[in-house]
Design an enzyme around this catalytic site. Sequence first.
Site, PDB file in Angstrom:
ATOM      1  N   GLU A 106       0.819  -1.222   0.000  1.00  0.00           N
ATOM      2  CA  GLU A 106       0.000   0.000   0.000  1.00  0.00           C
ATOM      3  C   GLU A 106       0.854   1.274   0.000  1.00  0.00           C
ATOM      4  O   GLU A 106       0.312   2.374  -0.119  1.00  0.00           O
ATOM      5  CB  GLU A 106      -0.946  -0.008   1.217  1.00  0.00           C
ATOM      6  CG  GLU A 106      -1.975  -1.142   1.132  1.00  0.00           C
ATOM      7  CD  GLU A 106      -2.736  -1.401   2.434  1.00  0.00           C
ATOM      8  OE1 GLU A 106      -3.934  -1.699   2.356  1.00  0.00           O
ATOM      9  OE2 GLU A 106      -2.127  -1.328   3.513  1.00  0.00           O
TER      10      GLU A 106
ATOM     11  N   MET B  59      -8.904  -2.306   8.601  1.00  0.00           N
ATOM     12  CA  MET B  59      -8.396  -2.513   9.953  1.00  0.00           C
ATOM     13  C   MET B  59      -7.623  -1.314  10.538  1.00  0.00           C
ATOM     14  O   MET B  59      -7.006  -1.454  11.587  1.00  0.00           O
ATOM     15  CB  MET B  59      -7.526  -3.789   9.976  1.00  0.00           C
ATOM     16  CG  MET B  59      -8.315  -5.020   9.546  1.00  0.00           C
ATOM     17  SD  MET B  59      -7.339  -6.534   9.411  1.00  0.00           S
ATOM     18  CE  MET B  59      -7.038  -6.889  11.133  1.00  0.00           C
ATOM     19  N   GLU B  60      -7.638  -0.169   9.837  1.00  0.00           N
ATOM     20  CA  GLU B  60      -6.815   0.953  10.321  1.00  0.00           C
ATOM     21  C   GLU B  60      -7.464   2.336  10.250  1.00  0.00           C
ATOM     22  O   GLU B  60      -7.167   3.208  11.089  1.00  0.00           O
ATOM     23  CB  GLU B  60      -5.490   1.027   9.516  1.00  0.00           C
ATOM     24  CG  GLU B  60      -4.558  -0.146   9.671  1.00  0.00           C
ATOM     25  CD  GLU B  60      -4.916  -1.306   8.744  1.00  0.00           C
ATOM     26  OE1 GLU B  60      -5.634  -1.077   7.740  1.00  0.00           O
ATOM     27  OE2 GLU B  60      -4.492  -2.446   9.031  1.00  0.00           O
TER      28      GLU B  60
ATOM     29  N   ASP C  12     -11.810  -7.654  -1.825  1.00  0.00           N
ATOM     30  CA  ASP C  12     -12.603  -8.864  -1.534  1.00  0.00           C
ATOM     31  C   ASP C  12     -13.988  -8.443  -1.053  1.00  0.00           C
ATOM     32  O   ASP C  12     -14.226  -7.268  -0.801  1.00  0.00           O
ATOM     33  CB  ASP C  12     -11.909  -9.721  -0.458  1.00  0.00           C
ATOM     34  CG  ASP C  12     -11.695  -8.950   0.829  1.00  0.00           C
ATOM     35  OD1 ASP C  12     -10.615  -8.375   1.004  1.00  0.00           O
ATOM     36  OD2 ASP C  12     -12.637  -8.869   1.646  1.00  0.00           O
TER      37      ASP C  12
END
Length: 229
Positions: free
Chosen positions: A11, A172-173, A196
């Site tokens: 990323e 998740m962040e 996904d």
Amino acid sequence: MIGIIGAMSIETEAIIRELQKAEECTVSGVRFVKGNWSGTEVVVATSGVGKVFAALCAEAMILKYQPECIINSGVAGALDPALHLLNVVIGEDVVQHDMDTSPLGDPRGLLSGIDQVSLPADQRLNAAFEKAAAGLEIPALRGRVASGDQFIASDEKRNDVRNTFGAACCEMEGAAIGHVCYVNEVPFAVLRAISDGAAGDAKMDYPAFAAKAAEQSIKILKKAMEELR
Ligand code: ADE
């Protein structure tokens, strides 16, 4: 200077490779690289996965570099059925889906102390992302980003987060970075491309599409830099 945080090297590395006059520094185990990207001064960091790593990275970045804003770029699981693989979500606001003091009578996701469930992202950054995505003809949807310390890969969990928070995507962040930015009064934004569907097939789709999705987000970010410099 604009701060850019990604959780994983897929990323961030493509950005770091393009930085001119790059200078590195490691703080609290996180490598920060500052330099010029497409005419804009940026500092880029790879935080690690999850809310704690993301929060410590954002805090260290703010204290060391005083960025005017922080952008979180990366990949996400789709919750809104309108989203397809490699589509992009521009985060209108962020929630922490695993923050839960509901046994005490609070709404799920309530951030104690701040007393809000969702924190709003910066509209100027979002407008720049929207314009960049349109220019690149990449489908982009504005919506809520739900963060938690879980990789979501079941209908049950996916539907729970979607129905409870009305979120467009899960990762998740982003909300941890938003939380740190909110406390420090630093504008923030979250840009995520879909890797996904956060259900049973996420286990197969994620390894197949994460790198391509991360690239997609970076592509929009790079074009948005033209608006933001
Ligand atoms: N990041 C990308 N896909 C995800 C998922 N399904 N759950 C949490 N974070 C993700």
